[in-house]
Design a protein around this motif. Structure first.
Motif, PDB file in Angstrom:
ATOM      1  N   LEU A 260       0.837  -1.096  -0.118  1.00  0.00           N
ATOM      2  CA  LEU A 260      -0.066  -0.168   0.263  1.00  0.00           C
ATOM      3  C   LEU A 260       0.704   1.201  -0.253  1.00  0.00           C
ATOM      4  CD1 LEU A 260      -3.099   1.085   0.369  1.00  0.00           C
ATOM      5  CD2 LEU A 260      -3.099   1.253   2.894  1.00  0.00           C
ATOM      6  N   SER A 261       1.609   1.409   0.426  1.00  0.00           N
ATOM      7  CA  SER A 261       2.921   2.997   0.204  1.00  0.00           C
ATOM      8  C   SER A 261       3.576   2.240  -0.493  1.00  0.00           C
ATOM      9  CB  SER A 261       4.215   2.126   1.783  1.00  0.00           C
ATOM     10  OG  SER A 261       3.209   1.986   2.869  1.00  0.00           O
ATOM     11  N   MET A 262       3.639   1.371  -0.905  1.00  0.00           N
ATOM     12  CA  MET A 262       4.756   1.648  -2.246  1.00  0.00           C
ATOM     13  C   MET A 262       3.478   2.202  -3.485  1.00  0.00           C
ATOM     14  SD  MET A 262       5.679  -1.212  -5.620  1.00  0.00           S
ATOM     15  CE  MET A 262       3.719  -1.178  -5.259  1.00  0.00           C
ATOM     16  N   MET A 263       2.146   2.205  -3.159  1.00  0.00           N
ATOM     17  CA  MET A 263       1.423   1.795  -4.565  1.00  0.00           C
ATOM     18  C   MET A 263       0.947   4.033  -4.013  1.00  0.00           C
ATOM     19  SD  MET A 263      -1.730  -0.351  -3.945  1.00  0.00           S
ATOM     20  CE  MET A 263      -1.789  -1.459  -5.162  1.00  0.00           C
ATOM     21  N   GLU A 264       0.915   4.685  -2.970  1.00  0.00           N
ATOM     22  CA  GLU A 264       1.151   5.667  -2.472  1.00  0.00           C
ATOM     23  C   GLU A 264       2.417   5.973  -2.864  1.00  0.00           C
ATOM     24  OE1 GLU A 264       0.183   8.877   0.828  1.00  0.00           O
ATOM     25  OE2 GLU A 264       0.328   6.740   1.488  1.00  0.00           O
ATOM     26  N   GLU A 265       3.498   6.311  -3.245  1.00  0.00           N
ATOM     27  CA  GLU A 265       4.349   6.551  -3.594  1.00  0.00           C
ATOM     28  C   GLU A 265       4.031   6.870  -4.644  1.00  0.00           C
ATOM     29  OE1 GLU A 265       9.503   5.704  -3.890  1.00  0.00           O
ATOM     30  OE2 GLU A 265       8.615   4.471  -2.334  1.00  0.00           O
ATOM     31  N   TYR A 266       4.245   5.776  -5.787  1.00  0.00           N
ATOM     32  CA  TYR A 266       4.359   5.544  -6.872  1.00  0.00           C
ATOM     33  C   TYR A 266       3.112   6.302  -7.571  1.00  0.00           C
ATOM     34  CZ  TYR A 266       8.357   1.970  -7.848  1.00  0.00           C
ATOM     35  OH  TYR A 266       9.460   1.477  -7.742  1.00  0.00           O
ATOM     36  N   TYR A 267       1.517   6.700  -7.039  1.00  0.00           N
ATOM     37  CA  TYR A 267       0.965   7.580  -7.217  1.00  0.00           C
ATOM     38  C   TYR A 267       1.490   9.226  -7.291  1.00  0.00           C
ATOM     39  CZ  TYR A 267      -3.668   9.402  -7.286  1.00  0.00           C
ATOM     40  OH  TYR A 267      -4.777  10.600  -7.743  1.00  0.00           O
ATOM     41  N   LYS A 268       2.312   9.285  -6.582  1.00  0.00           N
ATOM     42  CA  LYS A 268       2.498  11.051  -6.351  1.00  0.00           C
ATOM     43  C   LYS A 268       3.655  11.274  -7.216  1.00  0.00           C
ATOM     44  CE  LYS A 268       1.607  10.607  -1.595  1.00  0.00           C
ATOM     45  NZ  LYS A 268       1.994  10.685   0.268  1.00  0.00           N
ATOM     46  N   VAL A 269       4.463  10.088  -7.933  1.00  0.00           N
ATOM     47  CA  VAL A 269       5.227  10.727  -9.253  1.00  0.00           C
ATOM     48  C   VAL A 269       4.144  10.412 -10.383  1.00  0.00           C
ATOM     49  CG1 VAL A 269       7.233  10.101  -8.014  1.00  0.00           C
ATOM     50  CG2 VAL A 269       5.967   7.935  -9.220  1.00  0.00           C
ATOM     51  N   THR A 270       5.172  10.742 -11.254  1.00  0.00           N
ATOM     52  CA  THR A 270       5.061   9.851 -13.080  1.00  0.00           C
ATOM     53  C   THR A 270       3.997   9.564 -13.183  1.00  0.00           C
ATOM     54  OG1 THR A 270       6.924   9.340 -13.721  1.00  0.00           O
ATOM     55  CG2 THR A 270       6.618  11.676 -13.305  1.00  0.00           C
TER      56      THR A 270
END
Length: 409
Positions: A260-270
């Motif tokens: 879930l943390s990775m999804m949040e991190e990737y969602y915030k970038v390109t």
């Protein structure tokens, strides 16, 4: 050669009809199935497992009547059945039919028996009574010889009565009303998907075959992906996106912890990184895969992917069950085929080649299929050479057993 794995991956990047279904807590999975629709959860589950394919305009049409072919395809896919021969036994469903594999898989197991004139009648509409027999035979429900039914319109002497009783006993159906089953009523898509979803979810994971295990992981991945996809593009074309925190709760049934943390991190970038979440999907490409762990609370699989738009590699995925819900917790482990070679045997390479050269994703009336495949030799590089004969053409190919890289000679 029909390099279908390249075509499908490319289309997923450009074609909205092949993208995961759009969904959020307030919106429908499909435009014509709202979250309040009685079949909503069944539709989402079967679509995420790739059991059901929406129409070309992405509509589900839940009230549309189901043909015998549509029912056969969904039933075969949800059970993860694979055909063993090239003989389904029906005069009106030949090997050229794009859904021949699903029909043959059911026919081989005597689940689909057709009519006395050796026809399947694929375009005929399925009745609720016929559906009952198909599901009972497919899931192996016991049929009782002595029983009572609460339905006034189904006498115990009716040929379908034992099958209907089995569905009621297994809580797959409660009838159209408390006192009617409507056995001769035409079956709708919504009804069939609810029946299949209930029956399959009642099946213990310990009884799943390998394809069902892969399908379960695919369902979890695609449900999470469909939510992310919606929020990535919900405000197009102005490009603004809602904050991850506004829909994070919608993802928690399908992801937790590091995932879930990775999804949040990737969602915030390109969105280049976001696409990884949207399009990543466990799939059996015809290459060897390994079920590392299989229990009612934890599943881990290692799947190998052929060289296509990216390099050949292996991915290891784990899902865990929390409070009755399967979800992703650990990050997937990715290893290239150069670091972890596939080392295919001749038999494994042959199976992969059959999968790669059969045009199973064709939307045309007819498909390309392998009629014969012959191992010729192993060359000086250690690559296997095969002669592949299809109904369209003959191919002489070389395959690297370490990476499954193909080359036509």
């Amino acid at each position: 050669m029909k390099k279908w794995f390249l075509v499908v991956m490319a289309l997923m990047l450009i074609s909205p009809t092949l993208l995961p279904a759009k969904a959020d807590a307030a919106a429908a999975v499909f435009d014509d199935v709202s979250p309040k629709h009685r079949a909503y959860e069944a539709v989402w589950s079967l679509d995420s497992k790739r059991v059901f394919e929406p129409d070309e305009d992405e509509m589900i049409r839940p009230g549309k009547y189901v043909t015998r072919m549509e029912a056969a395809v969904m039933l075969s896919r949800i059970l993860g059945l694979e055909r063993k021969t090239n003989h389904a036994g029906f005069r009106d469903v030949t090997v050229l039919n794009k859904n021949y594999d699903e029909v043959a898989a059911l026919a081989e197991r005597k689940i689909l028996q057709g009519f006395t004139d050796r026809t399947m009648r694929p375009n005929d509409i399925l009745t609720r009574a016929q559906m009952a027999k198909l599901i009972v035979d497919a899931f192996g429900y016991e049929q009782k010889t002595s029983f009572t039914l609460p339905f006034k319109d189904v006498k115990t002497s009716n040929w379908a009565a034992p099958y209907i009783e089995a569905l009621v006993r297994h809580k797959v159906t409660a009838g159209t009303t408390t006192t009617t089953f409507s056995p001769d009523k035409k079956l709708t898509r919504a009804e069939l998907m609810m029946f299949l979803d209930r029956a399959h979810k009642a099946k213990p994971v310990s009884a799943y075959n390998d394809q069902e295990i892969l399908s379960l992981i695919r369902e979890v991945q695609n449900k999470a992906s469909s939510i992310i996809y919606h929020y990535l593009y919900v405000n197009e074309p102005n490009g603004s996106r809602p904050a991850f925190s506004t829909f994070k709760q919608e993802l928690t049934p399908f992801a937790e912890g590091k995932m879930l943390s990775m999804m949040e991190e990737y969602y915030k970038v390109t969105c280049t990184y976001c696409d990884w979440i949207v399009y990543s999907e466990v799939y059996n490409w015809g290459l060897p895969y390994e079920i590392i762990e299989r229990s009612n609370g934890r599943i881990t699989v290692k799947v190998r992917y052929p060289a296509g738009m990216d390099e050949a590699a292996s991915e290891t995925w784990t899902i865990v069950k929390r409070n009755g819900q399967w979800k992703m917790s650990e990050l997937p482990k990715y290893t290239t085929a150069y670091d972890d070679p596939f080392n295919l045997t001749v038999a494994e390479a042959e199976k992969y080649l059959i999968s790669a050269y059969e045009d199973i994703y064709s939307y045309e009336k007819y498909r390309e299929y392998v009629q014969n495949i012959s191992y010729m030799k192993t060359d000086k590089k250690g690559h296997y050479e095969f002669l592949i004969e299809t109904n369209v053409d003959d191919y002489y190919v070389s395959i690297d057993p370490k990476t499954a890289t193909l080359e036509e000679l």
